[in-house]
Scaffold this active site. Structure first.
Site, short mmCIF file in Angstrom:
data_model
loop_
_atom_site.label_atom_id
_atom_site.label_comp_id
_atom_site.label_asym_id
_atom_site.label_seq_id
_atom_site.Cartn_x
_atom_site.Cartn_y
_atom_site.Cartn_z
CE1 TYR A 88 10.77 -4.89 0.07
CE2 TYR A 88 11.63 -5.27 2.27
CZ TYR A 88 10.82 -4.56 1.41
OH TYR A 88 10.08 -3.52 1.88
CG ASN A 142 -7.79 -1.80 -7.45
OD1 ASN A 142 -8.68 -1.53 -6.64
ND2 ASN A 142 -7.68 -3.01 -8.00
CB SER A 143 -2.15 -0.88 -4.49
OG SER A 143 -1.86 0.47 -4.17
N GLY A 144 -3.51 -1.45 -1.92
CA GLY A 144 -3.80 -1.10 -0.53
C GLY A 144 -3.37 0.31 -0.20
CB VAL A 145 -0.24 2.22 -0.86
CG1 VAL A 145 0.20 3.68 -0.77
CG2 VAL A 145 0.67 1.35 -0.02
NE ARG A 160 -1.98 -3.79 -12.91
CZ ARG A 160 -1.65 -5.01 -12.49
NH1 ARG A 160 -0.84 -5.75 -13.23
NH2 ARG A 160 -2.13 -5.48 -11.36
NE ARG A 198 -8.75 -4.19 -12.75
CZ ARG A 198 -7.64 -3.66 -12.24
NH1 ARG A 198 -7.21 -2.48 -12.69
NH2 ARG A 198 -6.96 -4.29 -11.30
CD1 TRP A 254 10.87 -0.04 2.61
CD2 TRP A 254 13.05 0.16 3.03
NE1 TRP A 254 11.34 -1.30 2.90
CE2 TRP A 254 12.68 -1.21 3.17
CE3 TRP A 254 14.38 0.52 3.25
CZ2 TRP A 254 13.59 -2.20 3.51
CZ3 TRP A 254 15.28 -0.47 3.59
CH2 TRP A 254 14.90 -1.81 3.71
#
Length: 402
Positions: free
Chosen positions: A98, A207-210, A230, A232, A332
């Site tokens: 990072y 589906n992420s937090g963002v 993604r 499923r 960022w």
């Protein structure tokens, strides 16, 4: 100052625990219920922290370190951690991949300079030095900047290193997870394209937090969304699609569908033949997946990249720039927030107010209990789980009797 144990109420019990930094091993007092606090006879607070002396795999470099914190003076605060999430960026910092890293110091009494991972948390103020003006005992606070090191039971910081949060109507998990994912979604939807009611945006990692935050905020602001996840199989995929649509997603498709040849025609159909502009794309995957979204943006559209999960380069065709007049930006949130702390605070306050009103739902979370007796192996297992593909929810350390 010495703690008079005889003056404490009957509800307080005592337990012996090894002292690592004091010449004499004191007894420890703790309060019953949820507000337990381990205090030595000298007024020191005992604490534990995950630390690492060098970059590497979390399972190889992380250790659980015990130390003592002296009573605060001047503008210092002693904090107890209530909850701290496990973000992918935290793992990347441990690995050394990072752009930024918490400082390596010997301030905790480690045998060699070490860093404490973690960038988000909700803390309770246990005590404040006499020079603290705006924060007092019992307040909830969050880090003002990244790199504070939050994977620990307690810490001591200067007052200006944290910001106070009005805790009424909120859960510790909501406060602990507000400053990265919801703020990222909020700023990307607000700062990069002139979106108005009825406009469209497309995003991967939905589906992420963002992604979940963007769906909800977009719905509140009258935006329509194409949300990519993604693939499923079977019932699992159908359940996720329904879940995101209930949050406010207009269309949910798989990453494989986006790569198909006829995807652009499907987008035209959804957007009323292209008459409803698709102005913005939010990209956390990169590579060909990111460029597939760019290809369906309306002329003059903007693609904002805030992640690179595929670790693949993005190849921008000249036609996208010349003929479609597309704009490409990176975002960022750490740099944005560190540079604009007051704007960060305003954004956080707005998201938390929506949360209080019940308009902003939590992301699914997997609680990882952390008490004084929790073993290092249990914590490392949770950290390692953050690297896995499909997870039931966001990992979060939930601190109990510490």
């Amino acid at each position: 100052m010495r703690l008079n144990l005889n003056s404490l109420p009957n509800s307080i019990g005592f337990r012996s625990r090894p002292c690592y930094h004091l010449r004499r091993c004191p007894r420890t007092a703790y309060l019953s219920g949820d507000r337990r606090r381990h205090i030595s006879a000298y007024g020191y607070t005992q604490a534990k922290a995950l630390v690492y002396p060098k970059h590497g795999s979390p399972s190889d470099v992380l250790t659980l370190h015990t130390h003592s914190i002296s009573p605060p003076h001047s503008k210092l605060l002693t904090l107890r951690t209530l909850a701290a999430p496990l973000n992918p960026a935290d793992i990347n910092q441990i690995q050394g991949t990072y752009p930024t890293s918490p400082p390596f110091t010997s301030s905790l009494g480690t045998s060699q300079p070490s860093a404490v991972p973690g960038n988000e948390a909700c803390f309770e103020v246990l005590s404040a030095g006499s020079g603290c003006k705006n924060i007092s005992r019992g307040d909830w606070v969050i880090p003002r900047r990244t790199g504070l090191g939050t994977w620990r039971t307690h810490l001591q910081v200067e007052e200006d290193k944290v910001m106070k949060v009005e805790k009424d109507g909120l859960k510790v998990e909501q406060v602990a997870t507000v400053s990265v994912n919801p703020v990222t979604a909020y700023r990307m939807l607000k700062d990069f394209a002139p979106l108005k009611d009825g406009d469209w945006f497309i995003q991967n990692g939905a589906n992420s937090g963002v992604g979940r935050a963007a769906i909800q905020l977009g719905k509140m602001w009258g935006l329509q969304s194409i949300c990519v996840v993604r693939k499923r199989e079977g019932a699992e995929g159908d359940a996720l699609k329904r879940e995101l649509q209930e949050l406010g997603a207009t269309v949910v498709v798989s990453d494989e569908e986006v790569m198909e040849k006829g995807f652009g025609e499907r987008v035209k159909k959804w957007t009323n033949g292209g008459r409803e502009p698709l102005k913005l794309g939010l990209n956390c995957v990169g590579g060909d997946a990111g460029m597939a979204m760019a290809k369906v943006l309306s002329p003059g559209g903007t693609l904002v990249t805030y992640g690179a999960m595929s670790k693949s380069p993005m190849r921008v065709g000249a036609g996208m720039l010349i003929f479609n007049d597309l704009r490409f930006f990176g975002f960022w949130v750490s740099r944005w927030g560190d540079g604009l702390p007051e704007e960060k605070k305003r954004t956080i306050d707005q998201v938390l107010e929506l949360t209080r009103e019940g308009k902003f739902k939590d992301v699914p979370m997997v609680e990882v209990p952390w008490s004084w007796e929790t073993k290092k192996e249990e914590l490392l297992e949770a950290v390692q789980g953050t690297l896995e593909g499909f997870r039931k929810g966001k990992g979060i350390f939930k601190f109990g009797d510490t």
